[in-house]
Write a protein that holds these residues in place. Structure first.
Motif, PDB file in Angstrom:
ATOM      1  N   ARG A   1     -56.062  71.867  96.581  1.00 26.36           N
ATOM      2  CA  ARG A   1     -55.471  72.915  97.416  1.00 26.36           C
ATOM      3  C   ARG A   1     -56.563  73.629  98.231  1.00 26.36           C
ATOM      4  O   ARG A   1     -56.413  73.880  99.423  1.00 26.36           O
ATOM      5  N   ASP A   2     -57.683  73.918  97.553  1.00 30.35           N
ATOM      6  CA  ASP A   2     -58.801  74.567  98.267  1.00 30.35           C
ATOM      7  C   ASP A   2     -59.287  73.713  99.435  1.00 30.35           C
ATOM      8  O   ASP A   2     -59.566  74.219 100.511  1.00 30.35           O
ATOM      9  N   ILE A   3     -59.410  72.417  99.168  1.00 28.88           N
ATOM     10  CA  ILE A   3     -59.940  71.531 100.209  1.00 28.88           C
ATOM     11  C   ILE A   3     -58.953  71.432 101.377  1.00 28.88           C
ATOM     12  O   ILE A   3     -59.333  71.559 102.542  1.00 28.88           O
ATOM     13  N   VAL A   4     -57.690  71.215 101.043  1.00 27.17           N
ATOM     14  CA  VAL A   4     -56.675  71.095 102.099  1.00 27.17           C
ATOM     15  C   VAL A   4     -56.620  72.397 102.919  1.00 27.17           C
ATOM     16  O   VAL A   4     -56.574  72.375 104.154  1.00 27.17           O
ATOM     17  N   ASP A   5     -56.671  73.535 102.216  1.00 31.14           N
ATOM     18  CA  ASP A   5     -56.651  74.810 102.942  1.00 31.14           C
ATOM     19  C   ASP A   5     -57.862  74.923 103.869  1.00 31.14           C
ATOM     20  O   ASP A   5     -57.745  75.357 105.011  1.00 31.14           O
ATOM     21  N   HIS A   6     -59.013  74.537 103.344  1.00 37.39           N
ATOM     22  CA  HIS A   6     -60.207  74.643 104.179  1.00 37.39           C
ATOM     23  C   HIS A   6     -60.082  73.765 105.424  1.00 37.39           C
ATOM     24  O   HIS A   6     -60.478  74.158 106.515  1.00 37.39           O
ATOM     25  N   LEU A   7     -59.502  72.581 105.259  1.00 39.02           N
ATOM     26  CA  LEU A   7     -59.314  71.690 106.413  1.00 39.02           C
ATOM     27  C   LEU A   7     -58.342  72.323 107.404  1.00 39.02           C
ATOM     28  O   LEU A   7     -58.481  72.150 108.615  1.00 39.02           O
ATOM     29  N   LEU A   8     -57.386  73.068 106.886  1.00 38.16           N
ATOM     30  CA  LEU A   8     -56.477  73.800 107.788  1.00 38.16           C
ATOM     31  C   LEU A   8     -57.245  74.900 108.532  1.00 38.16           C
ATOM     32  O   LEU A   8     -57.082  75.082 109.731  1.00 38.16           O
ATOM     33  N   PHE A   9     -58.096  75.626 107.797  1.00 33.28           N
ATOM     34  CA  PHE A   9     -58.869  76.692 108.436  1.00 33.28           C
ATOM     35  C   PHE A   9     -59.785  76.132 109.519  1.00 33.28           C
ATOM     36  O   PHE A   9     -60.020  76.765 110.531  1.00 33.28           O
ATOM     37  N   GLU A  10     -60.306  74.930 109.267  1.00 33.22           N
ATOM     38  CA  GLU A  10     -61.212  74.332 110.258  1.00 33.22           C
ATOM     39  C   GLU A  10     -60.469  73.612 111.370  1.00 33.22           C
ATOM     40  O   GLU A  10     -61.083  73.093 112.286  1.00 33.22           O
ATOM     41  N   GLY A  11     -59.146  73.530 111.239  1.00 40.29           N
ATOM     42  CA  GLY A  11     -58.362  72.898 112.298  1.00 40.29           C
ATOM     43  C   GLY A  11     -58.368  71.373 112.228  1.00 40.29           C
ATOM     44  O   GLY A  11     -57.936  70.708 113.169  1.00 40.29           O
ATOM     45  N   LEU A  12     -58.900  70.807 111.114  1.00 41.03           N
ATOM     46  CA  LEU A  12     -58.884  69.344 110.964  1.00 41.03           C
ATOM     47  C   LEU A  12     -57.503  68.884 110.546  1.00 41.03           C
ATOM     48  O   LEU A  12     -57.084  67.776 110.834  1.00 41.03           O
ATOM     49  N   LEU A  13     -56.810  69.760 109.839  1.00 37.14           N
ATOM     50  CA  LEU A  13     -55.393  69.551 109.565  1.00 37.14           C
ATOM     51  C   LEU A  13     -54.647  70.683 110.265  1.00 37.14           C
ATOM     52  O   LEU A  13     -55.174  71.781 110.435  1.00 37.14           O
ATOM     53  N   VAL A  14     -53.424  70.392 110.671  1.00 32.29           N
ATOM     54  CA  VAL A  14     -52.617  71.445 111.298  1.00 32.29           C
ATOM     55  C   VAL A  14     -51.230  71.468 110.662  1.00 32.29           C
ATOM     56  O   VAL A  14     -50.685  70.420 110.296  1.00 32.29           O
ATOM     57  N   GLU A  15     -50.700  72.669 110.526  1.00 37.13           N
ATOM     58  CA  GLU A  15     -49.331  72.795 110.056  1.00 37.13           C
ATOM     59  C   GLU A  15     -48.436  72.965 111.269  1.00 37.13           C
ATOM     60  O   GLU A  15     -48.725  73.781 112.142  1.00 37.13           O
ATOM     61  N   ASP A  16     -47.367  72.204 111.304  1.00 38.93           N
ATOM     62  CA  ASP A  16     -46.438  72.322 112.425  1.00 38.93           C
ATOM     63  C   ASP A  16     -45.792  73.702 112.390  1.00 38.93           C
ATOM     64  O   ASP A  16     -45.036  74.009 111.480  1.00 38.93           O
ATOM     65  N   PRO A  17     -46.132  74.536 113.381  1.00 37.98           N
ATOM     66  CA  PRO A  17     -45.688  75.928 113.310  1.00 37.98           C
ATOM     67  C   PRO A  17     -44.184  76.095 113.461  1.00 37.98           C
ATOM     68  O   PRO A  17     -43.644  77.121 113.118  1.00 37.98           O
ATOM     69  N   ASN A  18     -43.503  75.077 113.989  1.00 36.03           N
ATOM     70  CA  ASN A  18     -42.072  75.253 114.242  1.00 36.03           C
ATOM     71  C   ASN A  18     -41.220  74.975 113.025  1.00 36.03           C
ATOM     72  O   ASN A  18     -40.012  75.146 113.050  1.00 36.03           O
ATOM     73  N   ASP A  19     -41.866  74.538 111.980  1.00 30.79           N
ATOM     74  CA  ASP A  19     -41.098  74.085 110.846  1.00 30.79           C
ATOM     75  C   ASP A  19     -40.997  75.191 109.800  1.00 30.79           C
ATOM     76  O   ASP A  19     -41.979  75.820 109.464  1.00 30.79           O
ATOM     77  N   GLY A  20     -39.805  75.411 109.274  1.00 28.27           N
ATOM     78  CA  GLY A  20     -39.602  76.429 108.244  1.00 28.27           C
ATOM     79  C   GLY A  20     -40.454  76.142 107.033  1.00 28.27           C
ATOM     80  O   GLY A  20     -41.067  77.029 106.447  1.00 28.27           O
ATOM     81  N   LYS A  21     -40.476  74.848 106.653  1.00 24.19           N
ATOM     82  CA  LYS A  21     -41.351  74.439 105.550  1.00 24.19           C
ATOM     83  C   LYS A  21     -42.369  73.534 106.202  1.00 24.19           C
ATOM     84  O   LYS A  21     -42.138  72.340 106.377  1.00 24.19           O
TER      85      LYS A  21
END
Ligand code: ADP
Ligand code: ZN
Length: 532
Positions: free
Chosen positions: A473-493
């Motif tokens: 979870r820490d690693i995935v979150d960090h990748l999100l913070f760095e923009g290497l992963l992105v969460e689709d903002p339009n999605d409820g989940k």
């Protein structure tokens, strides 16, 4: 060359001490004032609390004619005009709150040369009639306060500011000065172009604020109750001090203020859902009462001049490093130590992006805002001195570590997580954006009952069994913070996909190293950097 009777810097200095009681100019003030006294255009980028207003107020008084000040907020105008009047300066403001009678009196004073400074709103000026009246008067200068509002690249765009470029044509012989506390290179260029200040001399002061002690904490969970509890704890530890707590929404603001009051602190909520009178009343209380804590949305801020704000807490992070610095910068304006504490989490990025997405903006502008948000989160979750990171972002490439922030005070152990990052990115790529954060961790660890047959056939299924779910979870979150992963903002989940292709490739090729602060539980972390 300047006619001998023109006001000099010495005149400016004596006015500064006589009317403002300040012994001398500080920072770039004297250079800025000198330039304006000479009748030339200026863009001055000075940090919050840097004393931007005297830069144009003093030349406006010393030069013959009326000084026109364009200011974005009525509250800001009111504060400045009241302060000037108390100091014996002939100042007035024309905004929607001024009666017809007062208006005529103000114009009469302006015509007879009895007014030094006139504050107007950009809307008022855009109406046209006001420009015509001003054109009949001798103007000493035109100051445009909070000039970053003209730029869509900034974080505070106001469409009415766009019309201010007209001033160049209407008043070609009047020196114009744009001032702001926040402008990266791009915003600066935009200000110069939009306001037609091509000839202006640009002054950029250091953004160092050595009395600010910055820190950031990752939220333990997306739970509001937990974040509220942490905010209460932080505020109670600072009982008796006055501070600001920023919240991302009006609801959040009301909720946190109530929770703080329940916990026995003098908390005042403040947001744009209240009418102007109510907001003014609350602002008065905040200014007057000892140890008051303002719990506010970004509606609170521009121009608030309370010298002894000892802490600024972000219960939700802002949208950019500019906004971060400006909001944190409301602390410690008296030069005494103040703290800036930011709480942030992965759900905040998703929320920020969702909000950006819902705004009516050109796609191009949106992309810039998204990048700005990501840069902020990368800083918050990063391991670089906070102040240094911000100052470098503002173009101070030589900025050194501050020595007082959480990173400088306790350099985090960094663990090389490049290999796990490659696994996580590969998994997300194979999953084709079908899973959210939790299910990606399940997939990596291979610990789920919900596994689908096709999923089990992917080479990434269970590839990360050596790391615990929390570690992932820490690693995935960090990748999100760095923009290497992105969460689709339009999605409820929200579903997670790959970020910028080039950045991702750099990680695959191990050209870009991924470092995380917490050792992923169960993982043999390998190389350590930072302090042993
Ligand atoms: P800004 O608009 O840049 O945030 P202000 O113009 O409101 O800053 O000034 C911030 C504070 O610093 C004010 O209290 C102001 O009186 C004070 N100040 C401005 N210039 C000087 C100076 N040369 N010396 C000491 N104090 C100053
Ligand atoms: Zn530091």
């Amino acid at each position: 060359s300047r006619p001998a009777q023109d006001p000099t810097l010495d005149d400016a200095r004596s006015l500064l001490s006589r009317v403002w009681g300040h012994a001398d100019f500080r920072g770039l003030q004297s250079q800025v004032v000198d330039e304006i006294l000479a009748g030339r255009d200026v863009l001055a980028v000075l940090p919050t609390g840097g004393g931007k207003s005297v830069c144009y107020q003093i030349p406006a008084i010393l030069r013959p004619g009326l000084g026109l000040v364009v200011s974005p907020l009525i509250a800001l105008m009111t504060d400045q005009v009241e302060a000037l009047k108390q100091q014996g300066v002939a100042a007035a403001r024309l905004d929607s709150g001024v009666s017809l009678d007062e208006r005529s009196a103000i114009w009469a004073a302006a015509r007879s040369g009895d007014l030094d400074l006139l504050y107007v709103s950009p809307e008022g000026l855009a109406a046209g009639a006001m420009m015509d009246r001003l054109a009949e008067l001798p103007l000493s200068l035109i100051a445009i306060d909070e000039a970053h509002c003209v730029s869509q690249w900034g974080h505070d765009f106001r469409p009415d500011y766009r019309n201010l470029g007209l001033l160049a044509e209407r008043f070609p012989n009047v020196p114009r000065i744009a001032v702001t506390a926040t402008a990266d290179a791009r915003t600066r260029d935009d200000i110069l172009r939009s306001l037609r200040l091509e000839q202006a001399k640009v002054f950029v002061d250091s953004f160092a604020r050595p009395n600010l002690q910055l820190s950031a904490e990752r939220k333990e969970s997306a739970s509001r109750a937990k974040t509220d509890a942490r905010v209460i704890e932080l505020v109670r530890e600072r009982r008796g001090k006055s501070g600001v707590v920023y919240c991302g929404s009006r609801d959040g603001c009301d909720r946190v203020a109530q929770a703080l009051r329940d916990a026995g602190t003098n908390a005042i909520a403040y947001h744009a859902g209240m009418d102007t009178k109510e907001r003014d009343r609350r602002l008065e209380r905040f200014l007057a009462e000892d140890g008051a804590v303002m719990v506010a949305t970004i509606a609170f801020g521009m121009g608030v001049d309370k010298a002894d704000v000892r802490f600024v807490i972000h219960a939700d992070p802002p949208g950019s490093l500019e906004a971060y610095w400006q909001e944190i910068g409301r602390g410690g304006r008296d030069g005494e130590p103040a703290e800036g504490i930011t709480l942030y989490g992965p759900s905040d990025i998703a929320w920020t992006l969702r909000r950006l997405d819902s705004r009516p903006m050109a796609e191009e502008v949106k992309q810039v805002q998204v990048r700005k948000a990501r840069q902020l989160f990368a800083m918050l979750d990063g391991a670089v001195c906070r102040a240094q990171a911000v100052r470098r972002y503002f173009g101070e490439t030589e900025a050194q570590p501050c020595g007082v922030c959480d990173i400088c005070g306790d350099p985090p152990l960094l663990y090389d997580a490049t290999v796990p990052a490659q696994k996580a990115l590969a998994a997300v790529q194979r999953l084709g954006g079908r899973f959210g954060r939790g299910r990606i961790v399940d997939h990596l660890t291979g610990r789920t009952k919900a596994v689908q047959p096709w999923e089990q056939q992917l080479s990434t299924w269970g590839i990360g069994a050596d790391i615990s779910p929390n570690g992932w979870r820490d690693i995935v979150d960090h990748l999100l913070f760095e923009g290497l992963l992105v969460e689709d903002p339009n999605d409820g989940k929200p579903l997670v996909g790959l970020g910028d292709g080039e950045a991702v490739r750099a990680v695959y090729k191990a050209e870009r190293k991924i470092e995380v602060r917490r050792v992923p539980a169960g993982y043999d972390a390998g190389t350590r950097s930072g302090n042993p």
